[in-house]
Design an enzyme around this catalytic site. Sequence first.
Site, PDB file in Angstrom:
ATOM      1  N   ARG A 178       4.839   4.328   6.440  1.00 17.34           N
ATOM      2  CA  ARG A 178       4.281   4.243   7.788  1.00 17.34           C
ATOM      3  C   ARG A 178       4.281   2.795   8.282  1.00 17.34           C
ATOM      4  O   ARG A 178       4.773   1.900   7.592  1.00 17.34           O
ATOM      5  CB  ARG A 178       2.878   4.837   7.814  1.00 17.34           C
ATOM      6  CG  ARG A 178       1.842   4.020   7.072  1.00 17.34           C
ATOM      7  CD  ARG A 178       0.461   4.638   7.238  1.00 17.34           C
ATOM      8  NE  ARG A 178      -0.523   3.911   6.484  1.00 17.34           N
ATOM      9  CZ  ARG A 178      -1.465   4.485   5.743  1.00 17.34           C
ATOM     10  NH1 ARG A 178      -1.522   5.799   5.641  1.00 17.34           N
ATOM     11  NH2 ARG A 178      -2.344   3.748   5.112  1.00 17.34           N
ATOM     12  N   ASP A 179       3.691   2.581   9.447  1.00 14.98           N
ATOM     13  CA  ASP A 179       3.785   1.250  10.050  1.00 14.98           C
ATOM     14  C   ASP A 179       2.804   0.257   9.425  1.00 14.98           C
ATOM     15  O   ASP A 179       2.071  -0.428  10.121  1.00 14.98           O
ATOM     16  CB  ASP A 179       3.599   1.340  11.577  1.00 14.98           C
ATOM     17  CG  ASP A 179       2.277   1.993  11.959  1.00 14.98           C
ATOM     18  OD1 ASP A 179       1.522   2.406  11.044  1.00 14.98           O
ATOM     19  OD2 ASP A 179       1.995   2.092  13.169  1.00 14.98           O
ATOM     20  N   GLU A 180       2.797   0.242   8.079  1.00 14.46           N
ATOM     21  CA  GLU A 180       2.012  -0.743   7.318  1.00 14.46           C
ATOM     22  C   GLU A 180       2.959  -1.433   6.335  1.00 14.46           C
ATOM     23  O   GLU A 180       3.487  -2.477   6.618  1.00 14.46           O
ATOM     24  CB  GLU A 180       0.869  -0.070   6.565  1.00 14.46           C
ATOM     25  CG  GLU A 180      -0.165   0.513   7.504  1.00 14.46           C
ATOM     26  CD  GLU A 180      -1.579   0.487   6.944  1.00 14.46           C
ATOM     27  OE1 GLU A 180      -1.988  -0.490   6.313  1.00 14.46           O
ATOM     28  OE2 GLU A 180      -2.286   1.484   7.170  1.00 14.46           O
ATOM     29  N   ASP A 192      -5.532  -2.853  -2.907  1.00 13.83           N
ATOM     30  CA  ASP A 192      -4.677  -1.900  -3.620  1.00 13.83           C
ATOM     31  C   ASP A 192      -4.027  -2.580  -4.833  1.00 13.83           C
ATOM     32  O   ASP A 192      -3.954  -2.013  -5.918  1.00 13.83           O
ATOM     33  CB  ASP A 192      -3.582  -1.355  -2.692  1.00 13.83           C
ATOM     34  CG  ASP A 192      -4.152  -0.759  -1.412  1.00 13.83           C
ATOM     35  OD1 ASP A 192      -5.050  -1.386  -0.815  1.00 13.83           O
ATOM     36  OD2 ASP A 192      -3.708   0.322  -0.994  1.00 13.83           O
ATOM     37  N   TRP A 231     -11.209  -6.623  -2.038  1.00 17.50           N
ATOM     38  CA  TRP A 231      -9.850  -6.892  -1.562  1.00 17.50           C
ATOM     39  C   TRP A 231      -9.542  -8.367  -1.874  1.00 17.50           C
ATOM     40  O   TRP A 231      -8.652  -8.661  -2.669  1.00 17.50           O
ATOM     41  CB  TRP A 231      -9.724  -6.561  -0.069  1.00 17.50           C
ATOM     42  CG  TRP A 231      -9.282  -5.150   0.173  1.00 17.50           C
ATOM     43  CD1 TRP A 231      -8.069  -4.760   0.670  1.00 17.50           C
ATOM     44  CD2 TRP A 231     -10.011  -3.927  -0.094  1.00 17.50           C
ATOM     45  NE1 TRP A 231      -7.998  -3.387   0.724  1.00 17.50           N
ATOM     46  CE2 TRP A 231      -9.172  -2.853   0.260  1.00 17.50           C
ATOM     47  CE3 TRP A 231     -11.259  -3.643  -0.600  1.00 17.50           C
ATOM     48  CZ2 TRP A 231      -9.558  -1.526   0.123  1.00 17.50           C
ATOM     49  CZ3 TRP A 231     -11.652  -2.321  -0.733  1.00 17.50           C
ATOM     50  CH2 TRP A 231     -10.812  -1.281  -0.383  1.00 17.50           C
ATOM     51  N   GLU A 234      -2.427   9.007  -1.012  1.00 19.22           N
ATOM     52  CA  GLU A 234      -3.528   8.156  -0.545  1.00 19.22           C
ATOM     53  C   GLU A 234      -4.858   8.915  -0.590  1.00 19.22           C
ATOM     54  O   GLU A 234      -5.869   8.390  -1.021  1.00 19.22           O
ATOM     55  CB  GLU A 234      -3.228   7.722   0.891  1.00 19.22           C
ATOM     56  CG  GLU A 234      -4.284   6.855   1.526  1.00 19.22           C
ATOM     57  CD  GLU A 234      -3.833   6.301   2.869  1.00 19.22           C
ATOM     58  OE1 GLU A 234      -2.986   6.949   3.526  1.00 19.22           O
ATOM     59  OE2 GLU A 234      -4.313   5.227   3.254  1.00 19.22           O
ATOM     60  N   ASP A 242       0.837  -1.202   0.000  1.00 17.85           N
ATOM     61  CA  ASP A 242       0.000   0.000   0.000  1.00 17.85           C
ATOM     62  C   ASP A 242       0.869   1.248   0.000  1.00 17.85           C
ATOM     63  O   ASP A 242       0.584   2.224  -0.679  1.00 17.85           O
ATOM     64  CB  ASP A 242      -0.949   0.000   1.202  1.00 17.85           C
ATOM     65  CG  ASP A 242      -0.229  -0.132   2.540  1.00 17.85           C
ATOM     66  OD1 ASP A 242       0.901  -0.654   2.571  1.00 17.85           O
ATOM     67  OD2 ASP A 242      -0.789   0.284   3.566  1.00 17.85           O
TER      68      ASP A 242
HETATM   69  C1  BGC Z   1      -4.166   0.818   3.636  1.00 23.47           C
HETATM   70  C2  BGC Z   1      -4.958   0.790   2.374  1.00 23.47           C
HETATM   71  C3  BGC Z   1      -5.800  -0.431   2.465  1.00 23.47           C
HETATM   72  C4  BGC Z   1      -6.775  -0.136   3.548  1.00 23.47           C
HETATM   73  C5  BGC Z   1      -7.847  -1.130   3.723  1.00 23.47           C
HETATM   74  C6  BGC Z   1      -5.139   1.075   4.740  1.00 23.47           C
HETATM   75  O1  BGC Z   1      -4.598   1.258   5.959  1.00 23.47           O
HETATM   76  O2  BGC Z   1      -3.120   1.705   3.602  1.00 23.47           O
HETATM   77  O3  BGC Z   1      -4.402   1.169   1.243  1.00 23.47           O
HETATM   78  O4  BGC Z   1      -6.359  -0.919   1.317  1.00 23.47           O
HETATM   79  O5  BGC Z   1      -6.127   0.118   4.764  1.00 23.47           O
HETATM   80  O6  BGC Z   1      -8.913  -0.479   4.052  1.00 23.47           O
END
Ligand code: BGC
Length: 718
Positions: A341-343, A350, A402, A603, A337
């Site tokens: 950040r912390d993802e 995505d 998703w 985003e 994504d």
């Molecule tokens: C991500 C998105 C992702 C979404 C799901 C977010 O935190 O960065 O791109 O698809 O969560 O809802």
Amino acid sequence: MKESFYITSSQLTGDICPVFRKCFTISGEIKCAQINVSALGVYNAVLNGHKVGDDVLAPGWTAYGSRLQYQCYDITPLLKKENELQVTVGRGWFSSPMPGFTEGEEKNERMNCQRALIGEICLTYEDGRQEILRTDDSWEWACSPVLFSEIYDGEIYDARLNPVAWEKASILDWSKDILIPQEGEAVREMERVAPKEIIHTPVGETVIDFGQEVTSYVQICLPDAKAGDQVEFLHGEVLDQQGNFYNDNYRSAKAHVLYTCRDGAQTWHPQLTFFGFRYIKLVQFPGTPELQDFEAVVVYSDIKRTGWIETGHAGVNQLISNIFWGQKGNFLDVPTDCPQRDERLGWTGDAQVFVRTASYNYDVEKFFTKWLHDLAADQRPDGGVGMVIPDYLPDGQPSAAWGDAAVICPWQIYRTYGNPQILADQFESMRKWVDYIGSVTNTKDLWTGGEHFGDWLGLDAPSGSYKGSTREDFIASAFYLYSTDLLIKAGKVLGKDMAEYEALKGRIRTAFSKAFPEYKTQTEHVLALYFGLTDQPQRTADELAEMIRAAGTSMKTGFVGTPYLLHVLTEYGHSDVAYDLFLREAYPSWLYSVGKGATTIWEHWDGIMEDGSFWSTDMNSFNHYAYGSVADWLYEKAAGIRPLEAYPGFMRVRIEPVTDKRLGSLEARLQTRSGLICSGWKYIGDAVRYEIRTEVPATICIGGREQEVMPGNYTFWA
Ligand code: BGC
């Protein structure tokens, strides 16, 4: 590899990365030598002081429970008589606290996993002898100078330290059945970006601006430092309203680097992590920093570029550049994504939204093949597909649009590249996803109930929500039909009897029309058109165009509706509306962020608002590729290079450009598996000159006239 052992440090090292070593002597003339290696973590291998291979962050990120890649490198040129191999292993994705925003048993377990190394050095002598040195307890370990390394928080390195206290490695019991040869594209140092400016911010910070948001690590070059001097910096994507350093949007990710110098000239960069950023803030630096002391080493999967678009509009050209940088920044072994950040997770929605654009911009067949194998590997026993792959959110409910990545991505990869292998590989996974929907829905032949992300970030979201107003049951049921449809197509390519799913598709279509006789939002109109749910497509398209006009020629769509929006408008005779949306400069629009100086896709359409303030720190990435999916409209509709379903891999193509004077000109090139296809047009006064070059047979449609052509160059005026 299966006869090698996983080796680990004999004592826990906490944050410090262990380094493993093997010293060995060559006993004759070497013909060739190879090392096969993998790790529970990420490794950096050095033989006799030289880096082994040019991969970084290997062995990459896979569904580690069942798949762990190993890499093979030729080490012949690096060998001497006496040799020392050192391999440092960092946490990487394997044992990092990912995701940063959840706590859970599974995450705790992962974080506490021992880092380990597995490998073999294979020596072949000129006299035919073979010698294999497998990782076992004859290998040694020590603490490396990497005192800390982690995906979110960064790296700490002390160049004064040298591994000295070597001890015998311990054997770790871990499955070897999971070992697979490298499947994806290797992650490499692909480009270097020199900084543009040193900024002294109003609050007195020293900030280096690289002029481009990148996914990278910064290399520092110090001509003359003293042992104990420190270089310390933080990463950020944007400056705040006042022009000060800002990275609150990284949430819990520290994105921090601390390097302690040894004496003399030195060049260093982090080895076992990466960052998404445009700026770094220097917290400590010995002396006065100069631009030439820094360089961003851009890392991503080694994908080959296959698509180019250039227009006569500077803003659009910047947008295209942003889309490419967005892809580079988020195609680091897994489609993520965002990189900061912390993802930094493989969000399925995505990936699904962006896969078509991605597959035109670059050759991503291998990249997606690996990721889709991971998707299948992490697919749940009931067929559910997680929100992220590798599935680091195992408690998360599968969401429509998703989980549908399981079907949409393989189908797109097949369409772009024409190789049915991906369908053969994924067919069971695709089928299980469609069956899963049938098993969890509250209403037969639709998908109602469940937890979904809806039209994520839709601009018609009620206040305080990230989900647009499009009905979730509508989206879920529409995608149920779409995935069933693609599954049928895939089955037919593979010669399977799909009668059962054809009947299901018919039932979904009927149930859908009954349940949703009218469409309320822009996204509902878009899905009804794109997925063929409406019986009166022209009327639906006209309504959509009117809704957009009534909203001030403004879109209200989110992640789900936006990727198809311009396509359906163009398909049904509303290309003027499509171009108005595309060329709009005010918020919300693709060009708004360009006007605000974006160098990647944001985003939120208004990640930075008119007054320079930000969206909440909650969710505000400045490198999120999803809305960059508009590039597939540029290739397919504006340039008009339209793939034909019956001719996957662009074996034959329809070329039907859609022009707009405000763009001035457009030229798109696609290097397809079947040959190069270029389509360009340019306004000269009110006339348009079209230049088409095709290496595949094509139907060219210009000014309403259709013409079958063989490979060649063609010029038209209209
Ligand atoms: C991500 C998105 C992702 C979404 C799901 C977010 O935190 O960065 O791109 O698809 O969560 O809802």
